[in-house]
Scaffold this motif. Structure first.
Motif, mmCIF file in Angstrom:
data_model
loop_
_atom_site.group_PDB
_atom_site.id
_atom_site.type_symbol
_atom_site.label_atom_id
_atom_site.label_comp_id
_atom_site.label_asym_id
_atom_site.label_seq_id
_atom_site.Cartn_x
_atom_site.Cartn_y
_atom_site.Cartn_z
ATOM 1 N N GLU A 168 0.833 -1.208 0.000
ATOM 2 C CA GLU A 168 0.000 0.000 0.000
ATOM 3 C C GLU A 168 0.869 1.260 0.000
ATOM 4 O OE1 GLU A 168 -3.394 0.246 -0.352
ATOM 5 O OE2 GLU A 168 -3.182 -1.905 -0.712
ATOM 6 N N ILE A 169 1.870 1.301 0.861
ATOM 7 C CA ILE A 169 2.778 2.460 0.929
ATOM 8 C C ILE A 169 3.536 2.605 -0.387
ATOM 9 C CG2 ILE A 169 4.855 3.412 2.040
ATOM 10 C CD1 ILE A 169 2.646 3.610 3.987
ATOM 11 N N THR A 170 4.050 1.503 -0.913
ATOM 12 C CA THR A 170 4.842 1.546 -2.136
ATOM 13 C C THR A 170 4.026 2.059 -3.315
ATOM 14 O OG1 THR A 170 6.203 -0.268 -1.306
ATOM 15 C CG2 THR A 170 6.337 0.183 -3.653
ATOM 16 N N ARG A 171 2.760 1.715 -3.368
ATOM 17 C CA ARG A 171 1.893 2.208 -4.459
ATOM 18 C C ARG A 171 1.743 3.724 -4.419
ATOM 19 N NH1 ARG A 171 -1.359 -2.536 -2.922
ATOM 20 N NH2 ARG A 171 -1.141 -4.077 -4.573
ATOM 21 N N LEU A 172 2.020 4.340 -3.286
ATOM 22 C CA LEU A 172 1.879 5.797 -3.147
ATOM 23 C C LEU A 172 3.114 6.575 -3.613
ATOM 24 C CD1 LEU A 172 0.223 5.879 0.402
ATOM 25 C CD2 LEU A 172 -0.920 6.133 -1.812
ATOM 26 N N ILE A 173 4.223 5.897 -3.848
ATOM 27 C CA ILE A 173 5.439 6.596 -4.284
ATOM 28 C C ILE A 173 5.166 7.195 -5.666
ATOM 29 C CG2 ILE A 173 7.911 6.426 -4.829
ATOM 30 C CD1 ILE A 173 7.949 3.843 -3.079
ATOM 31 N N PRO A 174 5.294 8.512 -5.777
ATOM 32 C CA PRO A 174 4.994 9.154 -7.071
ATOM 33 C C PRO A 174 5.980 8.741 -8.171
ATOM 34 C CG PRO A 174 5.146 10.776 -5.288
ATOM 35 C CD PRO A 174 5.659 9.477 -4.750
ATOM 36 N N ILE B 196 21.365 6.336 -7.988
ATOM 37 C CA ILE B 196 20.409 7.377 -8.376
ATOM 38 C C ILE B 196 21.082 8.736 -8.270
ATOM 39 C CG2 ILE B 196 18.209 8.489 -7.791
ATOM 40 C CD1 ILE B 196 17.785 5.636 -8.702
ATOM 41 N N LYS B 197 21.067 9.477 -9.369
ATOM 42 C CA LYS B 197 21.611 10.842 -9.348
ATOM 43 C C LYS B 197 20.579 11.734 -8.666
ATOM 44 C CE LYS B 197 24.160 13.970 -12.168
ATOM 45 N NZ LYS B 197 24.034 14.885 -13.252
ATOM 46 N N ASP B 198 21.024 12.639 -7.826
ATOM 47 C CA ASP B 198 20.131 13.531 -7.067
ATOM 48 C C ASP B 198 19.203 12.740 -6.141
ATOM 49 O OD1 ASP B 198 21.150 15.842 -8.324
ATOM 50 O OD2 ASP B 198 19.768 15.584 -10.009
ATOM 51 N N PHE B 199 19.735 11.678 -5.553
ATOM 52 C CA PHE B 199 18.942 10.801 -4.688
ATOM 53 C C PHE B 199 18.219 11.571 -3.591
ATOM 54 C CE2 PHE B 199 18.931 8.033 -0.794
ATOM 55 C CZ PHE B 199 17.879 7.218 -1.180
ATOM 56 N N LYS B 200 18.925 12.465 -2.896
ATOM 57 C CA LYS B 200 18.292 13.203 -1.791
ATOM 58 C C LYS B 200 17.127 14.068 -2.272
ATOM 59 C CE LYS B 200 21.963 13.343 1.707
ATOM 60 N NZ LYS B 200 22.074 11.919 1.683
ATOM 61 N N LYS B 201 17.282 14.642 -3.461
ATOM 62 C CA LYS B 201 16.237 15.498 -4.019
ATOM 63 C C LYS B 201 15.012 14.673 -4.461
ATOM 64 C CE LYS B 201 16.292 17.703 -8.093
ATOM 65 N NZ LYS B 201 16.927 18.379 -9.202
ATOM 66 N N LEU B 202 15.247 13.462 -4.939
ATOM 67 C CA LEU B 202 14.172 12.607 -5.449
ATOM 68 C C LEU B 202 13.560 11.712 -4.378
ATOM 69 C CD1 LEU B 202 15.837 11.428 -8.785
ATOM 70 C CD2 LEU B 202 14.111 13.199 -8.496
ATOM 71 N N PHE B 203 14.192 11.697 -3.200
ATOM 72 C CA PHE B 203 13.754 10.784 -2.143
ATOM 73 C C PHE B 203 12.361 11.145 -1.641
ATOM 74 C CE2 PHE B 203 13.533 9.375 2.324
ATOM 75 C CZ PHE B 203 13.740 8.023 2.126
ATOM 76 N N TRP B 204 11.506 10.139 -1.551
ATOM 77 C CA TRP B 204 10.136 10.285 -1.058
ATOM 78 C C TRP B 204 10.049 9.609 0.297
ATOM 79 C CZ3 TRP B 204 6.038 6.790 -0.073
ATOM 80 C CH2 TRP B 204 4.777 7.357 0.020
ATOM 81 N N ASN B 205 9.802 10.421 1.333
ATOM 82 C CA ASN B 205 9.705 9.883 2.693
ATOM 83 C C ASN B 205 8.228 9.764 3.066
ATOM 84 O OD1 ASN B 205 9.671 9.355 5.432
ATOM 85 N ND2 ASN B 205 11.361 10.736 5.890
ATOM 86 N N PRO B 206 7.734 8.524 3.162
ATOM 87 C CA PRO B 206 6.312 8.347 3.449
ATOM 88 C C PRO B 206 5.870 8.974 4.770
ATOM 89 C CG PRO B 206 7.477 6.244 3.551
ATOM 90 C CD PRO B 206 8.432 7.252 3.020
ATOM 91 N N LEU B 207 6.753 9.043 5.748
ATOM 92 C CA LEU B 207 6.368 9.630 7.035
ATOM 93 C C LEU B 207 6.145 11.141 6.936
ATOM 94 C CD1 LEU B 207 8.688 7.668 9.497
ATOM 95 C CD2 LEU B 207 6.243 7.358 9.112
ATOM 96 N N GLU B 208 6.753 11.764 5.932
ATOM 97 C CA GLU B 208 6.591 13.213 5.763
ATOM 98 C C GLU B 208 5.601 13.578 4.659
ATOM 99 O OE1 GLU B 208 10.508 14.735 5.043
ATOM 100 O OE2 GLU B 208 11.228 14.127 7.024
ATOM 101 N N GLU B 209 5.383 12.665 3.723
ATOM 102 C CA GLU B 209 4.621 13.034 2.542
ATOM 103 C C GLU B 209 3.248 12.378 2.403
ATOM 104 O OE1 GLU B 209 6.750 14.011 -0.981
ATOM 105 O OE2 GLU B 209 8.655 13.501 -0.058
ATOM 106 N N ILE B 210 2.862 11.573 3.375
ATOM 107 C CA ILE B 210 1.516 10.965 3.299
ATOM 108 C C ILE B 210 0.578 11.772 4.169
ATOM 109 C CG2 ILE B 210 0.100 8.965 3.876
ATOM 110 C CD1 ILE B 210 2.373 7.194 3.089
#
Length: 98
Positions: free
Chosen positions: A11-17, A84-98
């Motif tokens: 469920e969480i993984t399906r939310l990664i944009p 991944i280039k720009d990993f920190k910029k592309l990182f999606w943290n579910p605890l902050e973004e859900i």
């Protein structure tokens, strides 16, 4: 690994944009098992087709599954030497973004 745990991971993984990535550890934390990143990796191994497992990578920004590089690049993510280039910029943290 119990079925409910796997379902929560999916469920969480399906939310990664599209065009973003998360880590096994971040997914584990989001489902309440902060020290179970390996279990998340195992769950990804046999996940359903609609789960974007290619967007879940190691916390160091390195692809655990080299075959996922093409799928990530198709979403506009640059991968160099399996990293991944720009990993920190592309990182999606579910605890902050859900």
């Amino acid at each position: 690994m119990d079925k409910i745990f796997k379902q929560q991971i999916y469920e969480i993984t399906r939310l990664i944009p599209k065009g973003r990535v998360s880590s096994y550890g971040a997914i584990a934390k989001a489902v309440g098992y902060p020290n179970h990143s390996r279990h998340v990796g195992k769950a990804m191994g046999g996940c359903p087709e609609d789960v974007p497992a290619h967007r879940v990578i190691s916390s160091s920004g390195v692809l655990s599954v080299p075959e996922f590089q093409k799928r990530l690049e198709a979403e506009g993510i640059t991968v160099e030497n399996l990293r991944i280039k720009d990993f920190k910029k592309l990182f999606w943290n579910p605890l902050e973004e859900i």
